[in-house]
Design a protein around this motif. Structure first.
Motif, PDB file in Angstrom:
ATOM      1  N   ASN A 189      -0.131  -5.244  -1.508  1.00 33.15           N
ATOM      2  CA  ASN A 189       0.283  -4.039  -2.233  1.00 33.15           C
ATOM      3  C   ASN A 189       1.641  -3.531  -1.769  1.00 33.15           C
ATOM      4  OD1 ASN A 189      -1.859  -3.941  -4.004  1.00 33.15           O
ATOM      5  ND2 ASN A 189      -3.102  -2.634  -2.693  1.00 33.15           N
TER       6      ASN A 189
ATOM      7  N   THR B 297       4.982  -3.143  -4.124  1.00 33.50           N
ATOM      8  CA  THR B 297       5.806  -1.936  -4.190  1.00 33.50           C
ATOM      9  C   THR B 297       7.268  -2.280  -3.942  1.00 33.50           C
ATOM     10  OG1 THR B 297       3.935  -0.591  -3.478  1.00 33.50           O
ATOM     11  CG2 THR B 297       6.114   0.398  -3.242  1.00 33.50           C
ATOM     12  N   ASP B 298       7.531  -3.100  -2.926  1.00 32.88           N
ATOM     13  CA  ASP B 298       8.907  -3.547  -2.635  1.00 32.88           C
ATOM     14  C   ASP B 298       9.530  -4.202  -3.855  1.00 32.88           C
ATOM     15  OD1 ASP B 298       8.597  -2.764  -0.016  1.00 32.88           O
ATOM     16  OD2 ASP B 298       8.496  -4.792   0.813  1.00 32.88           O
TER      17      ASP B 298
ATOM     18  N   GLU C  26       8.672  -3.931  -7.017  1.00 31.42           N
ATOM     19  CA  GLU C  26       8.870  -2.963  -8.110  1.00 31.42           C
ATOM     20  C   GLU C  26      10.127  -2.134  -7.892  1.00 31.42           C
ATOM     21  OE1 GLU C  26       4.984  -1.184  -8.139  1.00 31.42           O
ATOM     22  OE2 GLU C  26       4.140  -2.963  -9.119  1.00 31.42           O
ATOM     23  N   VAL C  27      10.386  -1.741  -6.639  1.00 33.85           N
ATOM     24  CA  VAL C  27      11.602  -0.988  -6.308  1.00 33.85           C
ATOM     25  C   VAL C  27      12.830  -1.857  -6.590  1.00 33.85           C
ATOM     26  CG1 VAL C  27      12.930  -0.025  -4.368  1.00 33.85           C
ATOM     27  CG2 VAL C  27      10.514   0.572  -4.643  1.00 33.85           C
TER      28      VAL C  27
END
Length: 143
Positions: free
Chosen positions: A87, A91-92, A94-95
């Motif tokens: 997860n 997140t990384d 997606e950023v």
């Protein structure tokens, strides 16, 4: 047993990469030959395969170190530990994707605003935009 060159060749990587992984604490040769060559076992080969697969889906070497520590001690780890790593990586990513999308939009604006002609660059919209604010570029041709 595999010598460093043989193992590297099997995975189409450089021997330097294996030495680097060793320095990072990810993969150590199981032994050294009498002439000092690093020697790797079938288990080491499987570990290298794991490292390269994890790298291929975007895990950093630090992430892989954590995954390997779970891999060797599965009994004392829980799936939630692995999922947390996945997860965090999601997140990384997606950023990074959002950042790339912003870059794409800004560059597209620059490309659209530029006439691309053989005229002097004295009034180039791209250069002017970079001097002020790329995101304020409008589709204007200077003639």
């Amino acid at each position: 047993m595999y010598r460093i060159g043989e193992l590297a060749k099997a995975f189409e990587i450089k021997s330097d990469t294996l030495r680097f992984y060793e320095k990072q604490g990810l993969l150590a040769p199981s032994s050294r030959s009498s002439s000092g060559y690093r020697m790797y076992t079938e288990q080491d080969k499987q570990t290298l395969s794991f490292i390269l697969r994890a790298k291929a889906v975007g895990f950093s070497l630090a992430d892989i170190k954590s995954l390997l520590s779970i891999e060797v001690d599965k009994a004392n780890s829980v799936c939630a530990d692995v999922k947390a790593l996945v997860n965090a990586k999601l997140t990384d990513i997606e950023v990074k994707m959002a950042e790339l999308t912003r870059f794409h939009i800004s560059l597209q604006r620059l490309a659209d605003a530029c006439c691309g002609s053989a005229k002097s660059a004295e009034h180039c919209t791209v250069l002017e935009a970079l001097e002020s604010d790329v995101d304020q570029v409008r589709h204007e041709h200077h003639h």
